[in-house]
Design a protein around this motif. Structure first.
Motif, PDB file in Angstrom:
ATOM      1  N   ASP A 156       0.844  -1.193   0.000  1.00 56.68           N
ATOM      2  CA  ASP A 156       0.000   0.000   0.000  1.00 56.68           C
ATOM      3  C   ASP A 156       0.884   1.250   0.000  1.00 56.68           C
ATOM      4  OD1 ASP A 156      -2.302  -1.539   0.107  1.00 56.68           O
ATOM      5  OD2 ASP A 156      -2.328  -1.569   2.290  1.00 56.68           O
ATOM      6  N   ALA A 157       0.590   2.190  -0.899  1.00 54.65           N
ATOM      7  CA  ALA A 157       1.417   3.397  -1.007  1.00 54.65           C
ATOM      8  C   ALA A 157       0.598   4.533  -1.585  1.00 54.65           C
ATOM      9  CB  ALA A 157       2.638   3.133  -1.894  1.00 54.65           C
ATOM     10  N   GLN A 158       1.026   5.746  -1.255  1.00 57.63           N
ATOM     11  CA  GLN A 158       0.380   6.953  -1.759  1.00 57.63           C
ATOM     12  C   GLN A 158       1.435   8.039  -1.890  1.00 57.63           C
ATOM     13  OE1 GLN A 158      -3.049   8.005   0.509  1.00 57.63           O
ATOM     14  NE2 GLN A 158      -3.767   9.567  -0.913  1.00 57.63           N
ATOM     15  N   ASP A 159       1.333   8.839  -2.953  1.00 60.53           N
ATOM     16  CA  ASP A 159       2.236   9.975  -3.110  1.00 60.53           C
ATOM     17  C   ASP A 159       1.430  11.190  -3.542  1.00 60.53           C
ATOM     18  OD1 ASP A 159       1.727   9.678  -5.830  1.00 60.53           O
ATOM     19  OD2 ASP A 159       3.687   8.816  -6.290  1.00 60.53           O
ATOM     20  N   GLU A 160       2.124  12.243  -3.978  1.00 59.73           N
ATOM     21  CA  GLU A 160       1.439  13.489  -4.332  1.00 59.73           C
ATOM     22  C   GLU A 160       0.576  13.349  -5.579  1.00 59.73           C
ATOM     23  OE1 GLU A 160       5.469  13.314  -6.220  1.00 59.73           O
ATOM     24  OE2 GLU A 160       4.642  13.021  -4.211  1.00 59.73           O
ATOM     25  N   VAL A 161       0.788  12.302  -6.354  1.00 60.39           N
ATOM     26  CA  VAL A 161       0.012  12.083  -7.582  1.00 60.39           C
ATOM     27  C   VAL A 161      -1.243  11.266  -7.307  1.00 60.39           C
ATOM     28  CG1 VAL A 161       0.031  11.093  -9.906  1.00 60.39           C
ATOM     29  CG2 VAL A 161       2.058  12.294  -9.035  1.00 60.39           C
ATOM     30  N   GLY A 162      -1.106  10.241  -6.484  1.00 65.61           N
ATOM     31  CA  GLY A 162      -2.262   9.384  -6.239  1.00 65.61           C
ATOM     32  C   GLY A 162      -1.923   8.189  -5.386  1.00 65.61           C
ATOM     33  N   THR A 163      -2.800   7.186  -5.424  1.00 70.47           N
ATOM     34  CA  THR A 163      -2.665   5.953  -4.651  1.00 70.47           C
ATOM     35  C   THR A 163      -2.282   4.813  -5.573  1.00 70.47           C
ATOM     36  OG1 THR A 163      -4.350   6.705  -3.085  1.00 70.47           O
ATOM     37  CG2 THR A 163      -3.907   4.339  -3.145  1.00 70.47           C
ATOM     38  N   HIS A 164      -1.426   3.935  -5.075  1.00 64.62           N
ATOM     39  CA  HIS A 164      -1.066   2.731  -5.827  1.00 64.62           C
ATOM     40  C   HIS A 164      -2.343   1.911  -6.042  1.00 64.62           C
ATOM     41  CE1 HIS A 164       1.877  -0.355  -7.106  1.00 64.62           C
ATOM     42  NE2 HIS A 164       0.936  -1.198  -6.691  1.00 64.62           N
ATOM     43  N   MET A 215      -6.579 -26.016  -9.219  1.00 65.79           N
ATOM     44  CA  MET A 215      -8.009 -26.023  -8.887  1.00 65.79           C
ATOM     45  C   MET A 215      -8.899 -26.316 -10.078  1.00 65.79           C
ATOM     46  SD  MET A 215      -8.609 -22.890  -6.243  1.00 65.79           S
ATOM     47  CE  MET A 215      -7.930 -22.918  -4.584  1.00 65.79           C
ATOM     48  N   MET A 216      -8.509 -25.821 -11.256  1.00 66.08           N
ATOM     49  CA  MET A 216      -9.357 -25.971 -12.433  1.00 66.08           C
ATOM     50  C   MET A 216      -8.535 -26.481 -13.607  1.00 66.08           C
ATOM     51  SD  MET A 216     -11.987 -22.704 -12.460  1.00 66.08           S
ATOM     52  CE  MET A 216     -13.074 -23.530 -13.635  1.00 66.08           C
ATOM     53  N   GLU A 217      -9.118 -27.391 -14.368  1.00 70.29           N
ATOM     54  CA  GLU A 217      -8.470 -27.893 -15.575  1.00 70.29           C
ATOM     55  C   GLU A 217      -8.212 -26.732 -16.536  1.00 70.29           C
ATOM     56  OE1 GLU A 217      -9.619 -30.562 -19.489  1.00 70.29           O
ATOM     57  OE2 GLU A 217     -10.884 -30.662 -17.693  1.00 70.29           O
ATOM     58  N   GLY A 218      -7.007 -26.650 -17.031  1.00 65.15           N
ATOM     59  CA  GLY A 218      -6.666 -25.620 -17.997  1.00 65.15           C
ATOM     60  C   GLY A 218      -6.129 -24.337 -17.399  1.00 65.15           C
ATOM     61  N   ALA A 219      -5.988 -24.283 -16.061  1.00 63.98           N
ATOM     62  CA  ALA A 219      -5.437 -23.075 -15.439  1.00 63.98           C
ATOM     63  C   ALA A 219      -4.056 -22.788 -16.007  1.00 63.98           C
ATOM     64  CB  ALA A 219      -5.373 -23.253 -13.930  1.00 63.98           C
ATOM     65  N   LEU A 220      -3.829 -21.542 -16.422  1.00 63.09           N
ATOM     66  CA  LEU A 220      -2.602 -21.178 -17.128  1.00 63.09           C
ATOM     67  C   LEU A 220      -1.592 -20.431 -16.260  1.00 63.09           C
ATOM     68  CD1 LEU A 220      -3.745 -19.873 -20.643  1.00 63.09           C
ATOM     69  CD2 LEU A 220      -2.353 -21.883 -20.151  1.00 63.09           C
ATOM     70  N   THR A 221      -2.060 -19.419 -15.567  1.00 65.50           N
ATOM     71  CA  THR A 221      -1.171 -18.543 -14.825  1.00 65.50           C
ATOM     72  C   THR A 221      -2.000 -17.694 -13.877  1.00 65.50           C
ATOM     73  OG1 THR A 221       0.562 -16.841 -15.034  1.00 65.50           O
ATOM     74  CG2 THR A 221      -1.275 -16.713 -16.580  1.00 65.50           C
ATOM     75  N   GLY A 222      -1.330 -16.976 -12.986  1.00 70.02           N
ATOM     76  CA  GLY A 222      -2.064 -16.079 -12.102  1.00 70.02           C
ATOM     77  C   GLY A 222      -1.173 -15.523 -11.013  1.00 70.02           C
ATOM     78  N   LYS A 223      -1.735 -14.609 -10.245  1.00 67.97           N
ATOM     79  CA  LYS A 223      -0.997 -13.990  -9.143  1.00 67.97           C
ATOM     80  C   LYS A 223      -1.964 -13.585  -8.038  1.00 67.97           C
ATOM     81  CE  LYS A 223       2.620 -12.618  -7.022  1.00 67.97           C
ATOM     82  NZ  LYS A 223       1.876 -12.908  -5.759  1.00 67.97           N
ATOM     83  N   THR A 224      -1.616 -13.982  -6.827  1.00 63.05           N
ATOM     84  CA  THR A 224      -2.399 -13.597  -5.659  1.00 63.05           C
ATOM     85  C   THR A 224      -1.874 -12.280  -5.093  1.00 63.05           C
ATOM     86  OG1 THR A 224      -0.902 -14.842  -4.244  1.00 63.05           O
ATOM     87  CG2 THR A 224      -2.873 -15.990  -5.021  1.00 63.05           C
ATOM     88  N   GLY A 225      -2.629 -11.725  -4.149  1.00 61.92           N
ATOM     89  CA  GLY A 225      -2.176 -10.521  -3.468  1.00 61.92           C
ATOM     90  C   GLY A 225      -2.977 -10.267  -2.205  1.00 61.92           C
ATOM     91  N   PHE A 226      -2.321  -9.657  -1.221  1.00 61.02           N
ATOM     92  CA  PHE A 226      -3.030  -9.217  -0.019  1.00 61.02           C
ATOM     93  C   PHE A 226      -2.247  -8.108   0.665  1.00 61.02           C
ATOM     94  CE2 PHE A 226      -3.536  -9.075   4.555  1.00 61.02           C
ATOM     95  CZ  PHE A 226      -4.909  -8.853   4.659  1.00 61.02           C
ATOM     96  N   THR A 227      -2.954  -7.051   1.028  1.00 59.39           N
ATOM     97  CA  THR A 227      -2.470  -6.047   1.983  1.00 59.39           C
ATOM     98  C   THR A 227      -3.669  -5.631   2.831  1.00 59.39           C
ATOM     99  OG1 THR A 227      -2.930  -4.132   0.574  1.00 59.39           O
ATOM    100  CG2 THR A 227      -0.730  -5.141   0.374  1.00 59.39           C
ATOM    101  N   ASN A 228      -3.403  -4.935   3.901  1.00 58.51           N
ATOM    102  CA  ASN A 228      -4.506  -4.459   4.739  1.00 58.51           C
ATOM    103  C   ASN A 228      -5.427  -3.527   3.970  1.00 58.51           C
ATOM    104  OD1 ASN A 228      -3.662  -5.876   7.008  1.00 58.51           O
ATOM    105  ND2 ASN A 228      -2.309  -4.223   7.696  1.00 58.51           N
ATOM    106  N   GLY A 229      -4.847  -2.746   3.054  1.00 56.48           N
ATOM    107  CA  GLY A 229      -5.658  -1.814   2.281  1.00 56.48           C
ATOM    108  C   GLY A 229      -6.397  -2.457   1.128  1.00 56.48           C
ATOM    109  N   ALA A 230      -5.795  -3.468   0.513  1.00 57.88           N
ATOM    110  CA  ALA A 230      -6.363  -4.075  -0.698  1.00 57.88           C
ATOM    111  C   ALA A 230      -7.278  -5.245  -0.406  1.00 57.88           C
ATOM    112  CB  ALA A 230      -5.232  -4.528  -1.624  1.00 57.88           C
ATOM    113  N   GLY A 231      -7.073  -5.916   0.718  1.00 56.15           N
ATOM    114  CA  GLY A 231      -7.784  -7.160   0.939  1.00 56.15           C
ATOM    115  C   GLY A 231      -7.193  -8.245   0.054  1.00 56.15           C
TER     116      GLY A 231
END
Length: 388
Positions: A156-164, A215-231
């Motif tokens: 989670d990050a924020q600067d003068e332009v906006g939020t990640h 989990m599923m036949e044919g799954a190709l790729t993916g990426k998980t993520g978690f932060t307190n802000g993002a869930g």
């Protein structure tokens, strides 16, 4: 009034029944979700798909994409004190250590190490800020105008332009581009990877944490993520029965609801598999009429368009239409190659594709010299006939 309210409620219930009958995903946990046809980029389903939200470590698909496009994976990465200071999840690399970039890419994607992400960013972009600029430029190149990267690891990050942050639609577009990179698929599908630092003093084995691959036949790729802000977040791709699908879920619960992202992703993928079929629409060639030219030395000119058929994933009830937008007349002068109209493909009333219509002939404006030449030719023709 009571009768009216009762009738209104009945209509709402009927509408709800119709939606369920069509199999559209319902009761998703995610605050924002998208299902995309990876072959065309068309959104098949969305829930708050354009809402800008933090995306945690799903950020790392862009980190790897920018790295693959701008760096030699055999290059040497030296760890800075800043990279080594990143919070968990960590590989626990140390300041001054050197690693092969390829090995760090496996650490980045298989176990989502935050220190690895910063080390890669500093190597490829010169600094985290420089690398973030590269990430944002790539996002713009892909048409992701509601995405803003500050970090390469998704903290989670924020600067003068906006939020990640990004949107579910933008993240799907990024994954679509990633899928076109064979090296991206190779890295993210690897079950485990072992390596050492370049001096051979420390050994590591990283294991793929993307449970969806099994989990599923044919799954190709993916990426998980978690932060307190993002869930909990996830972006993944699947290929089955000639269908290539991308699913995105953002803000899909907080502890202790780690499995909700898998429930939502499975619902989205099954919707794409069960409710959509592949169909070819449009034309390979099209016959267009001529256009009349006002005040032109040539009365009519031919027109053409390089239309193409499109293969789409369609569900029952989808309606395809084609329209030709072209004027009946044009004012001279006109030149060959000039665009004068458009062939439009529509799906369910929304523009699907556009094909320009071009003029095939020139027609200059009638002028004094042209008129004089016509008179002379006509006069000479009559006199030749008289002499004969």
């Amino acid at each position: 009034m009571k009768k009216f309210l009762s009738l209104f409620l009945c209509l709402l219930l009927l509408l709800g029944a119709r939606v369920c009958a069509e199999g559209e995903p319902s009761d998703l946990y995610a605050r924002a979700a998208v299902l995309m046809d990876a072959d065309t980029g068309r959104i098949l389903f969305e829930k708050n798909g354009t809402e800008q939200l933090p995306m945690a470590s799903t950020t790392k698909i862009m980190t790897l994409l920018v790295t693959l496009e701008n760096a030699d994976l055999e290059g040497t990465v030296e760890v800075s004190s800043y990279a080594a200071s990143m919070p968990d999840v960590q590989l626990n690399i140390r300041e001054g250590e050197k690693y092969r970039l390829r090995d760090l890419c496996y650490s980045l994607m298989l176990e989502s190490h935050n220190d690895t992400a910063v080390a890669i960013a500093e190597h490829v972009g010169g600094s985290v800020e420089g690398f973030a600029s590269m990430m944002n430029q790539k996002a713009r190149d892909l048409g992701c105008y509601h995405t803003y990267f500050i970090t390469p690891n998704g903290l989670d990050a924020q600067d003068e332009v906006g939020t990640h942050s990004t949107t579910a639609e933008d993240l799907a577009r990024i994954m679509r581009c990633c899928m076109q990179q064979d090296e991206f698929l190779t890295i993210t599908r690897e079950p485990s990877w072992s390596f050492t630092d370049l001096e051979g003093t420390r050994s590591f084995t990283v294991t793929n944490k993307n449970a969806f691959l099994n989990m599923m036949e044919g799954a190709l790729t993916g990426k998980t993520g978690f932060t307190n802000g993002a869930g909990y977040c996830y972006v993944g791709a699947l290929e089955r029965n000639s269908k290539r699908l991308i699913a995105v879920v953002l803000a899909c619960g907080w502890p202790n609801h780690k499995t909700w992202k898998w429930s939502d992703t499975t619902k989205l993928m099954n919707y794409g598999i069960e409710q959509f079929h592949r169909e070819t629409v449009g034309e390979d060639t099209i016959t267009l009429g001529p256009v009349h030219i006002v005040d032109g030395q040539v009365d009519t000119v031919r027109t053409s368009s390089d239309v193409e058929r499109r293969e789409l994933l369609l569900k029952e009830g989808d309606e395809f239409q084609m329209d030709i937008l072209m004027p009946d007349t044009l004012q001279a002068p006109v030149e060959k190659g000039e665009m004068v109209g458009t062939v439009v493909y529509y799906l369910n009333g929304e523009v699907l594709d556009l094909f320009p219509i071009y003029i095939e002939d020139d027609s200059r404006t009638i002028d004094y010299v042209w008129c004089l030449e016509r008179i002379v030719k006509k006069w000479l023709g009559k006199n030749i006939l008289t002499v004969q």
